[in-house]
Design a protein around this motif. Structure first.
Motif, PDB file in Angstrom:
ATOM      1  N   TYR A 163      -5.715 -10.427 -92.021  1.00  0.00           N
ATOM      2  CA  TYR A 163      -4.636 -11.465 -91.936  1.00  0.00           C
ATOM      3  C   TYR A 163      -5.174 -12.593 -90.865  1.00  0.00           C
ATOM      4  CZ  TYR A 163      -1.801  -7.866 -93.948  1.00  0.00           C
ATOM      5  OH  TYR A 163      -1.391  -7.159 -95.007  1.00  0.00           O
ATOM      6  N   SER A 164      -4.282 -13.818 -91.145  1.00  0.00           N
ATOM      7  CA  SER A 164      -4.661 -14.797 -90.392  1.00  0.00           C
ATOM      8  C   SER A 164      -3.929 -14.763 -89.096  1.00  0.00           C
ATOM      9  CB  SER A 164      -4.289 -16.129 -91.250  1.00  0.00           C
ATOM     10  OG  SER A 164      -2.823 -16.296 -91.451  1.00  0.00           O
ATOM     11  N   LYS A 165      -4.184 -15.784 -88.068  1.00  0.00           N
ATOM     12  CA  LYS A 165      -3.324 -15.775 -86.990  1.00  0.00           C
ATOM     13  C   LYS A 165      -2.069 -16.341 -87.252  1.00  0.00           C
ATOM     14  CE  LYS A 165      -7.422 -16.731 -84.152  1.00  0.00           C
ATOM     15  NZ  LYS A 165      -8.513 -16.793 -85.377  1.00  0.00           N
ATOM     16  N   GLN A 166      -1.936 -17.149 -88.169  1.00  0.00           N
ATOM     17  CA  GLN A 166      -0.434 -17.628 -88.568  1.00  0.00           C
ATOM     18  C   GLN A 166       0.353 -16.063 -89.202  1.00  0.00           C
ATOM     19  OE1 GLN A 166       0.999 -20.683 -87.951  1.00  0.00           O
ATOM     20  NE2 GLN A 166       2.694 -19.327 -88.453  1.00  0.00           N
TER      21      GLN A 166
ATOM     22  N   GLY B  35      11.236 -16.619 -77.182  1.00  0.00           N
ATOM     23  CA  GLY B  35       9.995 -17.220 -76.662  1.00  0.00           C
ATOM     24  C   GLY B  35       8.915 -16.845 -77.290  1.00  0.00           C
ATOM     25  N   ASN B  36       8.881 -15.283 -77.539  1.00  0.00           N
ATOM     26  CA  ASN B  36       7.687 -14.759 -78.595  1.00  0.00           C
ATOM     27  C   ASN B  36       7.796 -15.225 -79.883  1.00  0.00           C
ATOM     28  OD1 ASN B  36       5.816 -12.444 -78.573  1.00  0.00           O
ATOM     29  ND2 ASN B  36       7.208 -11.857 -80.148  1.00  0.00           N
ATOM     30  N   MET B  37       8.837 -15.496 -80.320  1.00  0.00           N
ATOM     31  CA  MET B  37       9.017 -16.131 -81.812  1.00  0.00           C
ATOM     32  C   MET B  37       8.363 -17.574 -81.598  1.00  0.00           C
ATOM     33  SD  MET B  37      12.813 -15.071 -82.975  1.00  0.00           S
ATOM     34  CE  MET B  37      12.888 -16.204 -84.283  1.00  0.00           C
ATOM     35  N   VAL B  38       8.486 -18.318 -80.887  1.00  0.00           N
ATOM     36  CA  VAL B  38       8.028 -19.714 -80.447  1.00  0.00           C
ATOM     37  C   VAL B  38       6.670 -19.609 -80.494  1.00  0.00           C
ATOM     38  CG1 VAL B  38       7.707 -21.761 -79.172  1.00  0.00           C
ATOM     39  CG2 VAL B  38      10.151 -20.861 -79.527  1.00  0.00           C
ATOM     40  N   VAL B  39       6.117 -18.597 -79.742  1.00  0.00           N
ATOM     41  CA  VAL B  39       4.789 -18.652 -79.339  1.00  0.00           C
ATOM     42  C   VAL B  39       3.864 -17.962 -80.648  1.00  0.00           C
ATOM     43  CG1 VAL B  39       2.980 -17.124 -78.191  1.00  0.00           C
ATOM     44  CG2 VAL B  39       4.700 -18.028 -76.975  1.00  0.00           C
ATOM     45  N   VAL B  40       4.309 -16.924 -81.453  1.00  0.00           N
ATOM     46  CA  VAL B  40       3.659 -16.305 -82.330  1.00  0.00           C
ATOM     47  C   VAL B  40       3.692 -16.972 -83.831  1.00  0.00           C
ATOM     48  CG1 VAL B  40       3.380 -14.055 -81.406  1.00  0.00           C
ATOM     49  CG2 VAL B  40       5.448 -14.723 -83.039  1.00  0.00           C
ATOM     50  N   VAL B  41       4.832 -17.937 -84.021  1.00  0.00           N
ATOM     51  CA  VAL B  41       5.201 -18.609 -84.956  1.00  0.00           C
ATOM     52  C   VAL B  41       4.649 -19.905 -85.092  1.00  0.00           C
ATOM     53  CG1 VAL B  41       7.152 -19.460 -86.686  1.00  0.00           C
ATOM     54  CG2 VAL B  41       7.203 -17.042 -85.708  1.00  0.00           C
ATOM     55  N   VAL B  42       4.877 -20.640 -83.862  1.00  0.00           N
ATOM     56  CA  VAL B  42       4.541 -22.228 -83.883  1.00  0.00           C
ATOM     57  C   VAL B  42       3.154 -22.298 -83.287  1.00  0.00           C
ATOM     58  CG1 VAL B  42       5.256 -24.290 -82.702  1.00  0.00           C
ATOM     59  CG2 VAL B  42       7.019 -22.680 -83.757  1.00  0.00           C
ATOM     60  N   LEU B  43       2.894 -21.302 -82.211  1.00  0.00           N
ATOM     61  CA  LEU B  43       1.507 -21.788 -81.542  1.00  0.00           C
ATOM     62  C   LEU B  43       0.488 -20.931 -81.995  1.00  0.00           C
ATOM     63  CD1 LEU B  43       3.046 -21.955 -77.768  1.00  0.00           C
ATOM     64  CD2 LEU B  43       2.656 -23.780 -79.239  1.00  0.00           C
ATOM     65  N   ALA B  44       0.559 -19.688 -82.026  1.00  0.00           N
ATOM     66  CA  ALA B  44      -0.572 -18.798 -82.086  1.00  0.00           C
ATOM     67  C   ALA B  44      -1.402 -19.260 -83.421  1.00  0.00           C
ATOM     68  CB  ALA B  44      -0.108 -17.578 -82.350  1.00  0.00           C
ATOM     69  N   GLY B  45      -0.721 -19.475 -84.419  1.00  0.00           N
ATOM     70  CA  GLY B  45      -1.429 -20.071 -85.784  1.00  0.00           C
ATOM     71  C   GLY B  45      -2.253 -21.226 -86.013  1.00  0.00           C
ATOM     72  N   ARG B  46      -2.017 -22.129 -84.382  1.00  0.00           N
ATOM     73  CA  ARG B  46      -2.695 -23.350 -84.580  1.00  0.00           C
ATOM     74  C   ARG B  46      -3.923 -23.181 -83.628  1.00  0.00           C
ATOM     75  NH1 ARG B  46       0.742 -23.547 -87.395  1.00  0.00           N
ATOM     76  NH2 ARG B  46      -1.042 -23.453 -88.674  1.00  0.00           N
ATOM     77  N   PHE B  47      -4.498 -22.112 -83.418  1.00  0.00           N
ATOM     78  CA  PHE B  47      -5.401 -21.956 -82.552  1.00  0.00           C
ATOM     79  C   PHE B  47      -6.731 -22.552 -82.893  1.00  0.00           C
ATOM     80  CE2 PHE B  47      -9.167 -19.582 -80.841  1.00  0.00           C
ATOM     81  CZ  PHE B  47      -8.863 -19.551 -79.301  1.00  0.00           C
ATOM     82  N   ASP B  48      -6.990 -22.343 -84.253  1.00  0.00           N
ATOM     83  CA  ASP B  48      -8.070 -22.923 -84.853  1.00  0.00           C
ATOM     84  C   ASP B  48      -8.052 -24.286 -85.585  1.00  0.00           C
ATOM     85  OD1 ASP B  48      -9.704 -20.554 -84.501  1.00  0.00           O
ATOM     86  OD2 ASP B  48      -8.717 -19.559 -86.110  1.00  0.00           O
TER      87      ASP B  48
ATOM     88  N   SER C  95      10.028 -19.498 -69.068  1.00  0.00           N
ATOM     89  CA  SER C  95       8.980 -20.372 -69.034  1.00  0.00           C
ATOM     90  C   SER C  95       7.794 -19.667 -68.044  1.00  0.00           C
ATOM     91  CB  SER C  95       9.697 -21.535 -67.991  1.00  0.00           C
ATOM     92  OG  SER C  95      10.624 -22.031 -68.721  1.00  0.00           O
ATOM     93  N   HIS C  96       8.058 -18.567 -67.352  1.00  0.00           N
ATOM     94  CA  HIS C  96       6.898 -18.122 -66.511  1.00  0.00           C
ATOM     95  C   HIS C  96       6.298 -17.183 -67.561  1.00  0.00           C
ATOM     96  CE1 HIS C  96       5.485 -14.425 -64.039  1.00  0.00           C
ATOM     97  NE2 HIS C  96       4.944 -15.450 -63.246  1.00  0.00           N
ATOM     98  N   ALA C  97       7.041 -16.530 -68.739  1.00  0.00           N
ATOM     99  CA  ALA C  97       6.563 -15.632 -69.633  1.00  0.00           C
ATOM    100  C   ALA C  97       5.719 -16.511 -70.688  1.00  0.00           C
ATOM    101  CB  ALA C  97       7.726 -15.112 -70.568  1.00  0.00           C
ATOM    102  N   PHE C  98       6.066 -17.741 -70.840  1.00  0.00           N
ATOM    103  CA  PHE C  98       5.091 -18.502 -71.699  1.00  0.00           C
ATOM    104  C   PHE C  98       3.821 -18.865 -71.371  1.00  0.00           C
ATOM    105  CE2 PHE C  98       9.069 -20.947 -73.918  1.00  0.00           C
ATOM    106  CZ  PHE C  98       8.582 -20.323 -74.997  1.00  0.00           C
ATOM    107  N   ILE C  99       3.616 -18.759 -69.951  1.00  0.00           N
ATOM    108  CA  ILE C  99       2.356 -18.872 -69.120  1.00  0.00           C
ATOM    109  C   ILE C  99       1.480 -17.641 -69.491  1.00  0.00           C
ATOM    110  CG2 ILE C  99       1.162 -19.028 -66.997  1.00  0.00           C
ATOM    111  CD1 ILE C  99       3.887 -20.094 -65.720  1.00  0.00           C
ATOM    112  N   LEU C 100       1.912 -16.484 -69.609  1.00  0.00           N
ATOM    113  CA  LEU C 100       1.359 -15.317 -69.944  1.00  0.00           C
ATOM    114  C   LEU C 100       1.063 -15.257 -71.454  1.00  0.00           C
ATOM    115  CD1 LEU C 100       0.321 -12.424 -69.036  1.00  0.00           C
ATOM    116  CD2 LEU C 100       2.677 -11.427 -69.377  1.00  0.00           C
ATOM    117  N   ALA C 101       2.137 -15.702 -72.041  1.00  0.00           N
ATOM    118  CA  ALA C 101       1.975 -15.646 -73.629  1.00  0.00           C
ATOM    119  C   ALA C 101       0.932 -16.826 -74.024  1.00  0.00           C
ATOM    120  CB  ALA C 101       3.344 -16.090 -74.403  1.00  0.00           C
ATOM    121  N   ALA C 102       0.705 -18.022 -73.576  1.00  0.00           N
ATOM    122  CA  ALA C 102      -0.367 -18.676 -73.864  1.00  0.00           C
ATOM    123  C   ALA C 102      -1.943 -18.257 -73.473  1.00  0.00           C
ATOM    124  CB  ALA C 102      -0.104 -19.925 -72.973  1.00  0.00           C
ATOM    125  N   SER C 103      -1.769 -17.208 -72.293  1.00  0.00           N
ATOM    126  CA  SER C 103      -3.065 -16.694 -72.096  1.00  0.00           C
ATOM    127  C   SER C 103      -3.549 -15.522 -73.043  1.00  0.00           C
ATOM    128  CB  SER C 103      -2.758 -16.032 -70.532  1.00  0.00           C
ATOM    129  OG  SER C 103      -2.160 -14.954 -70.695  1.00  0.00           O
TER     130      SER C 103
END
Length: 448
Positions: free
Chosen positions: A262-265, A153-166, A25-33
């Motif tokens: 390439y796209s963020k997704q 957690g990294n998979m959740v961030v890059v697969v689910v979250l990162a591609g949603r930035f725009d 959960s602490h790492a998610f903070i860094l990942a979101a940043s």
């Protein structure tokens, strides 16, 4: 059942799993940043300037994190010695991450990024909580468990979250921006960490007396941090790791999206297959051997493998591919091989480092490590940016950058690092470097 305490000679594995979940959960903070690069990119175009803002963390490691580490060895409060720093920092991080996607303009965004870096460094003592919770004989497997959660957690961030930035979604009269949701997910993780820690984590007072100050003022602090010969092996090992882990920093996101198109997704797709393989096979296998083989040997094998694969990938892209643009398949293949080596090195490195740190100098050693890391990171991060900028000025049309060429700088750093690893290994074999932290922990006579 859920209370987690530090300073035990052995701990239940449920504590290890629960704390690994908290650490993720602490790492998610860094990942979101990690999305800060794209937020800065909306208002700042120069890559060197973007790296300069991000690299302020290097300065704060010296001015903020190092003093927090140093004094956390020398204080005791009703809440413990590490937790006061951690909880204060998390409160500040929550405020910064809430406001960041709402800010408009280069100056407000840059100010919030800087404040975020300040609070993150104040809370760096969180890492020592984990080492004080898990005894040496369990740290290898505990690191594997932490890596498993980290991989998920990294998979959740890059697969689910990162591609949603725009993304912008209109729903029930509301407009939802992907950028805001990512940062506010980080806020939720911060609040979870605060509640969990307050309710379930407790620091036991250590039996060792705090280390003395070597005189007053900054000179005394510097002497306490760097004048102790017992800590020199730790700094040498950490320097090797820092050099071998150097990368092109925030320019990596620009390489993937702007230069390779390439796209963020696609960034998420790039790690999905490897992440699944790590969770199902690689991390469990590495965890089984983590506490059964020499940590130094595992670390040398892992880091040496990463360096060889970095060289192979650079040669493949730069000289074999006709368009110098790897496919997603190419990146998955090389990325998985590097990830496997990285898992081997990562499971070994942190427990190996703390094996050589005296128990009553964890904070002092971490202060020195942060200062060393700061100067090393300052050289590598800005060195890559300056190298890319110089290469563009010398060989490319105006306004065009080749971010991939930055890997030459990281490969050179890795070659120096592997040389230090071999020197460290030889000193350990000769008995000149001793794992005093592990020896002290094993000789502790206090009841568990």
């Amino acid at each position: 059942m859920l209370r987690i305490e530090t300073q035990h000679k052995t701990v239940p594995w449920r504590w290890v799993v629960l704390f690994a979940f908290l650490a993720q959960s602490h790492a998610f903070i860094l990942a979101a940043s990690g999305m800060m690069t794209f937020t800065l990119r909306k208002y700042i175009e120069n890559p060197a300037l973007i790296s300069s803002v991000s690299s302020l963390d290097v300065l704060f490691n010296v001015l903020i994190a190092a003093p927090c580490f140093y004094f956390s060895d020398r204080i005791w409060t009703r809440f413990g010695r590490r937790l006061p720093f951690v909880l204060t920092a998390w409160a500040g991080l929550a405020i910064c991450m809430f406001l960041l996607p709402l800010a408009v303009g280069a100056v407000p965004v840059a100010v919030l990024v800087v404040l975020w870096l300040v609070f993150w460094d104040v809370g760096s003592t969180f890492a020592m909580l984990q080492m004080e919770l898990v005894p040496p004989q369990q740290r290898g497997r505990a690191q594997a468990i932490s890596n498993w959660f980290g991989n998920l957690g990294n998979m959740v961030v890059v697969v689910v979250l990162a591609g949603r930035f725009d993304d912008v979604v209109h729903f029930a009269g509301f407009t939802l921006h992907g950028e805001r949701l990512i940062y506010w997910f980080g806020v939720f993780c911060v609040l979870f960490c605060i509640v969990f820690t307050v309710l379930f984590v407790r620091e036991r007072r250590p039996t060792e007396p705090p280390p003395p100050d070597e005189g007053g003022g900054l000179v005394g602090v510097f002497r306490s941090v760097f004048g102790q010969r017992a800590l020199w092996p730790v700094y040498l090992l950490a320097l090797a790791s820092m050099l071998m882990e150097s990368d092109i920093g925030p320019l990596g996101n620009l390489l993937f999206t702007e230069q390779w198109g390439y796209s963020k997704q696609d960034m998420g797709t790039n790690v999905l297959a490897g992440g699944l393989l790590n969770m199902v096979l690689i991390i469990p296998l590495v965890g089984l051997v983590a506490d059964r083989f020499s940590r130094l040997t595992l670390f040398a094998i892992g880091t040496g493998g990463i360096l060889c694969l970095q060289i192979a990938f650079f040669v493949f892209v730069q000289f074999i591919l006709p368009d110098q643009r790897p496919t997603i398949g190419h990146m998955i293949l090389f990325g998985q091989l590097m990830s496997t080596c990285g898992q081997i090195a990562g499971v070994a490195f942190l427990p190996l480092t703390y094996d050589f740190i005296p128990r009553n100098r964890m904070g002092t050693a971490q202060a020195g490590l942060n200062i060393l890391r700061s100067f090393t990171r300052l050289i590598t991060l800005n060195g890559v940016a300056l190298w890319v900028t110089f290469y563009a000025w010398a060989f490319l049309p105006e306004g065009q950058y080749d971010y991939f060429i930055g890997h030459l700088f990281t490969i050179a750093s890795g070659c120096v690092g592997i040389g230090i690893v071999f020197y460290f290994s030889r000193q350990v074999r000769r008995g000149r470097f001793r794992p005093v932290g592990r020896e002290e922990f094993e000789s502790d006579q206090r009841p568990a």
